[in-house]
Write an enzyme that holds these catalytic residues in place. Structure first.
Site, PDB file in Angstrom:
ATOM      1  N   GLY A 226       0.782  -1.230   0.000  1.00 57.15           N
ATOM      2  CA  GLY A 226       0.000   0.000   0.000  1.00 57.15           C
ATOM      3  C   GLY A 226       0.812   1.277   0.000  1.00 57.15           C
ATOM      4  N   LYS A 227       2.037   1.222  -0.498  1.00 57.59           N
ATOM      5  CA  LYS A 227       2.872   2.424  -0.493  1.00 57.59           C
ATOM      6  C   LYS A 227       2.325   3.475  -1.452  1.00 57.59           C
ATOM      7  CE  LYS A 227       6.530  -0.019  -1.488  1.00 57.59           C
ATOM      8  NZ  LYS A 227       5.885  -1.333  -1.459  1.00 57.59           N
ATOM      9  N   GLU A 443       1.265 -37.239  -0.337  1.00 54.05           N
ATOM     10  CA  GLU A 443       0.562 -36.177   0.400  1.00 54.05           C
ATOM     11  C   GLU A 443       0.138 -36.665   1.779  1.00 54.05           C
ATOM     12  OE1 GLU A 443       0.772 -33.206  -0.590  1.00 54.05           O
ATOM     13  OE2 GLU A 443       1.494 -33.739  -2.589  1.00 54.05           O
ATOM     14  N   ASP A 520      10.262 -30.304  -1.944  1.00 47.92           N
ATOM     15  CA  ASP A 520      10.338 -30.563  -0.506  1.00 47.92           C
ATOM     16  C   ASP A 520      11.788 -30.606  -0.054  1.00 47.92           C
ATOM     17  OD1 ASP A 520       7.603 -30.914  -0.617  1.00 47.92           O
ATOM     18  OD2 ASP A 520       7.715 -33.102  -0.756  1.00 47.92           O
TER      19      ASP A 520
HETATM   20  P1  ADP Z   1       2.673  -0.897  -3.290  1.00 45.59           P
HETATM   21  O1  ADP Z   1       2.784   0.453  -3.892  1.00 45.59           O
HETATM   22  O2  ADP Z   1       3.138  -0.964  -1.879  1.00 45.59           O
HETATM   23  O3  ADP Z   1       3.264  -1.977  -4.115  1.00 45.59           O
HETATM   24  P2  ADP Z   1      -0.078  -0.442  -3.817  1.00 45.59           P
HETATM   25  O4  ADP Z   1      -0.327   0.783  -3.032  1.00 45.59           O
HETATM   26  O5  ADP Z   1       0.138  -0.262  -5.270  1.00 45.59           O
HETATM   27  O6  ADP Z   1       1.124  -1.248  -3.204  1.00 45.59           O
HETATM   28  O7  ADP Z   1      -1.281  -1.449  -3.565  1.00 45.59           O
HETATM   29  C1  ADP Z   1      -2.017  -2.023  -4.605  1.00 45.59           C
HETATM   30  C2  ADP Z   1      -3.459  -2.127  -4.236  1.00 45.59           C
HETATM   31  O8  ADP Z   1      -3.639  -3.013  -3.133  1.00 45.59           O
HETATM   32  C3  ADP Z   1      -4.057  -0.828  -3.789  1.00 45.59           C
HETATM   33  O9  ADP Z   1      -4.533  -0.100  -4.867  1.00 45.59           O
HETATM   34  C4  ADP Z   1      -5.176  -1.274  -2.866  1.00 45.59           C
HETATM   35  O10 ADP Z   1      -6.329  -1.620  -3.594  1.00 45.59           O
HETATM   36  C5  ADP Z   1      -4.613  -2.510  -2.246  1.00 45.59           C
HETATM   37  N1  ADP Z   1      -3.978  -2.233  -0.968  1.00 45.59           N
HETATM   38  C6  ADP Z   1      -2.675  -2.394  -0.681  1.00 45.59           C
HETATM   39  N2  ADP Z   1      -2.421  -2.063   0.590  1.00 45.59           N
HETATM   40  C7  ADP Z   1      -3.572  -1.649   1.123  1.00 45.59           C
HETATM   41  C8  ADP Z   1      -3.939  -1.158   2.408  1.00 45.59           C
HETATM   42  N3  ADP Z   1      -3.046  -1.042   3.390  1.00 45.59           N
HETATM   43  N4  ADP Z   1      -5.225  -0.821   2.617  1.00 45.59           N
HETATM   44  C9  ADP Z   1      -6.125  -0.950   1.631  1.00 45.59           C
HETATM   45  N5  ADP Z   1      -5.840  -1.393   0.406  1.00 45.59           N
HETATM   46  C10 ADP Z   1      -4.590  -1.753   0.132  1.00 45.59           C
HETATM   47 ZN    ZN Z   2       5.651 -32.985  -1.114  1.00 44.79          ZN
END
Ligand code: ADP
Ligand code: ZN
Ligand code: MG
Length: 637
Positions: A226-227, A443, A520
């Site tokens: 979510g960066k 398995e 494995d």
């Molecule tokens: P990053 O930039 O860290 O790779 P993104 O911000 O692009 O990640 O995340 C991709 C998508 O995943 C976002 O558009 C959102 O839909 C979802 N997502 C990721 N982290 C969060 C969060 N903390 N809360 C809500 N949605 C999230």
């Molecule tokens: Zn196996």
């Protein structure tokens, strides 16, 4: 065909040049002969400065024009004007005219400006026409040829033609529409960044007390946490434009392009301040300079230098805040982290169970969930999932629901979506036969160890339905968010991983074991090595025998220097082999002792294709005592 044209043009080019040269010499002589009585300055004389028609009219109005000589049937003129700022010095300037307009003549008359209209020269001889035409034609021909050739070479000079343009490759969103409410599960990072919103919204608060507003924030975390979303939310909350660009887009084939993109970006940002600049994957440009095999990468270094220069070049209070994201902070150039640059660092980690729950809440807002479905149980079922994984999970589940023509998303859709995200697409079950039996034993071997070894994570289910690369799968439910793992647990995991091979061995004999256990065995090897070298869990004692960073970063040390002597390396290998051997023996014995139960379980598994953890233990409990696990086997109820 093409070839011949090219040849022809190549021949014609020097020919035309020669002709043209001849004509020019002739022509100049001619004109000097014809116009020898005229002023030496002619409309063709390029040494005269140019003036726009509009300026010319202005000059007339200002009374600065003293004489006008009109040439070429009124298409251009040489104007004499005085400059009052320079002691009325006379200047001569060339003006392109729209044509011989009567209004202009009238104006000149009314203003009392002396003017003269020079008739076109005598018709040029035939050679002149040829000479005049040949040059442009040849030139155009040459250009077309060049252009064609470059088009046929991808990445060749064709690209070089756009070189100077440096198309801005950044995106600007005037309004991201993302709010802090849309970001969940990463509260610490959010709190750290809430302040940035205040910087953007009310910088006066800080500047009035003399505080320097930070320029850059570095978000550190794995992909999908979510960066980008967080950066957008900051812009959204502050109501400022969002400029974004990915580090990999900076770095182009041509030296200097990246740097000029950085300049463009900052220029645009300054015009739009207050605003937020987001640089994704900053490690692509921000790597340690002068690093890498074969010396540094000039283009990248120039880009980085430009970025540093731009960051230094604006005041912290100018309303621009730069947020960069990376998952490799270790490779970044230390100059980036200096005060006044990305001096704030915020880590954005994969969410824990509570975080996952709140992310699920955000993403289920617009989805129809079955009443019986609790988000809590999904959060439990998905340790290690990032925000992006969870968003994807709910979306996959919704797609499955629609495909199955159901009203709302139920637990089966969620389960199927989780399996799919972790292990890939479901395949067709194998037809009954010897290999299906072997896979079933394999398995069941994993599941048997998983159930009978107390320290092992509980079995969630065993299935013979292939998924991704796997022909059969045993799922375990690891304890959520476990940060400390005991030696017993690691040993149990090694045994569990060996369970499949041990079962093949016990049932089919050493000669019949298959390649199916390859994955494995690899896991076993890596776990055992780490126990010895990183966690000090072997007879070598609690010493760390290698650096924590497993990855070789070519930028810093050309190769990983080995901290251990050959003698120690040998002992490490012995320890690993010893440990795995003992684990295998133990596993083999457990499997052998439970042969009867295994046969029964394999029969049931082949019939039902999937057995959940509880079914598995209840069958097994008819044969042997099952140790109590600290957690319930099925986490879904
Ligand atoms: P990053 O930039 O860290 O790779 P993104 O911000 O692009 O990640 O995340 C991709 C998508 O995943 C976002 O558009 C959102 O839909 C979802 N997502 C990721 N982290 C969060 C969060 N903390 N809360 C809500 N949605 C999230
Ligand atoms: Zn196996
Ligand atoms: Mg991103």
């Amino acid at each position: 065909m093409n070839q011949r044209w090219r040849l022809l043009a190549l021949w014609l080019l020097p020919l035309g040049m020669a002709l043209l040269l001849g004509w020019q010499i002739l022509g100049v002589n001619q004109s000097s002969r014809i116009e020898s009585n005229e002023t030496p300055v002619t409309a063709r004389n390029t040494a005269v400065a140019r003036m726009s028609y509009g300026r010319f009219l202005d000059y007339i109005e200002a009374g600065r024009v003293t004489a006008v000589d009109i040439y070429d049937g009124g298409r251009n003129a040489v104007v004499e004007a005085v400059d009052p700022d320079l002691d009325n010095r006379v200047q001569r300037m060339r003006v392109d005219l729209p044509g011989l307009a009567p209004e202009l003549i009238n104006t000149l008359k009314n203003e009392g400006i002396s003017f003269d209209i020079h008739q076109p020269r005598t018709a040029p001889p035939a050679a002149g026409i040829l000479g005049n035409l040949l040059f442009p034609i040849l030139l155009i021909g040459g250009l077309i040829l060049l252009a064609r050739r470059s088009n046929s070479m991808p990445g060749g000079p064709g690209q070089a033609m756009q070189f100077g343009k440096t198309k801005a490759r950044f995106a600007m969103e005037a309004e991201t529409g993302v709010k802090f409410d849309d970001v969940a599960g990463i509260n610490e990072a959010k709190q750290d960044l809430e302040e940035v919103v205040t910087f953007l919204k009310t910088p006066e608060k800080f500047t009035s007390v003399g505080a320097q507003i930070p320029k850059g924030v570095l978000l550190i975390g794995p992909p999908g946490t979510g960066k980008t979303l967080l950066a957008k939310a900051i812009a959204g909350e502050a109501g400022v434009p969002f400029f974004s660009l990915s580090g990999s887009e900076f770095v182009e084939m041509f030296v200097g392009v990246g740097a000029s993109r950085v300049r463009d970006l900052f220029k645009r940002a300054k015009e739009n301040s207050p605003c937020l600049i987001f640089i994704d994957e900053i490690d692509a440009v921000g790597r340690q300079r002068g690093a890498g095999i074969g010396g540094g990468n000039d283009e990248r270094e120039q880009t980085l230098n430009q970025l540093l220069t731009e960051m230094d070049g604006f005041e912290g209070n100018s309303g621009i805040i730069i947020i960069a994201a990376t998952n490799r902070p270790d490779v970044l150039d230390s100059a980036l982290m200096r005060p006044g640059r990305f001096d704030r660092q915020v880590s954005v980690d994969a969410p824990d169970i509570k975080g996952r729950l709140s992310i699920l809440e955000v993403h289920s807002r617009n989805k129809k969930l079955d009443k019986s479905l609790s988000l809590d149980s999904i959060a439990r079922r998905t340790p290690g999932f990032t925000g992006a994984d969870l968003a994807n999970l709910l979306n996959e589940a919704a797609i499955l629901t629609a495909r199955r023509r159901k009203e709302s998303i139920g637990i089966t859709e969620i389960d199927d979506a989780v399996d799919r995200i972790i292990a890939g697409m479901e395949g067709q079950p194998l037809t009954d036969g010897r290999s299906k039996r072997l896979i079933a034993y394999h398995e069941v071997g994993h599941a048997l160890i998983g159930t009978l070894v107390k320290a092992h994570d509980p079995v969630q289910k065993v299935t013979l339905i292939p998924r991704g690369q796997a022909k059969g799968l045993t799922w375990f439910s690891p304890d959520d968010d476990q940060t400390l793992i005991s030696r017993a647990q690691l040993k149990a995991r090694i045994m569990g991983a060996l369970g499949g091979r041990a079962a093949e061995d016990v049932v089919f004999g050493r000669a019949e074991v298959t390649t199916g256990a390859g994955g494995d065995i690899q896991q076993v090897a890596s776990m055992a090595r780490q126990m010895v070298t990183r966690f000090g869990m072997s007879d070598l004692g609690p010493v760390s025998l290698e650096g924590g960073n497993q990855e070789v970063f070519l930028g810093r040390d050309l190769m990983t220097r080995s901290d251990v002597s050959d003698a120690i390396a040998k002992r490490i290998d012995e320890q690993i082999r010893d440990m795995v051997k003992r684990c295998y023996q133990e596993t083999f014995n457990i499997v052998k002792d439970n042969r009867e139960a295994m046969d029964r379980l394999v029969d049931i598994l082949i019939e039902k294709e999937t057995l959940d953890g509880e079914e598995f233990s209840s069958v097994l409990s008819e044969f042997t005592a099952i140790p109590e696990k600290e957690r319930t086997t099925s986490l879904l109820n």
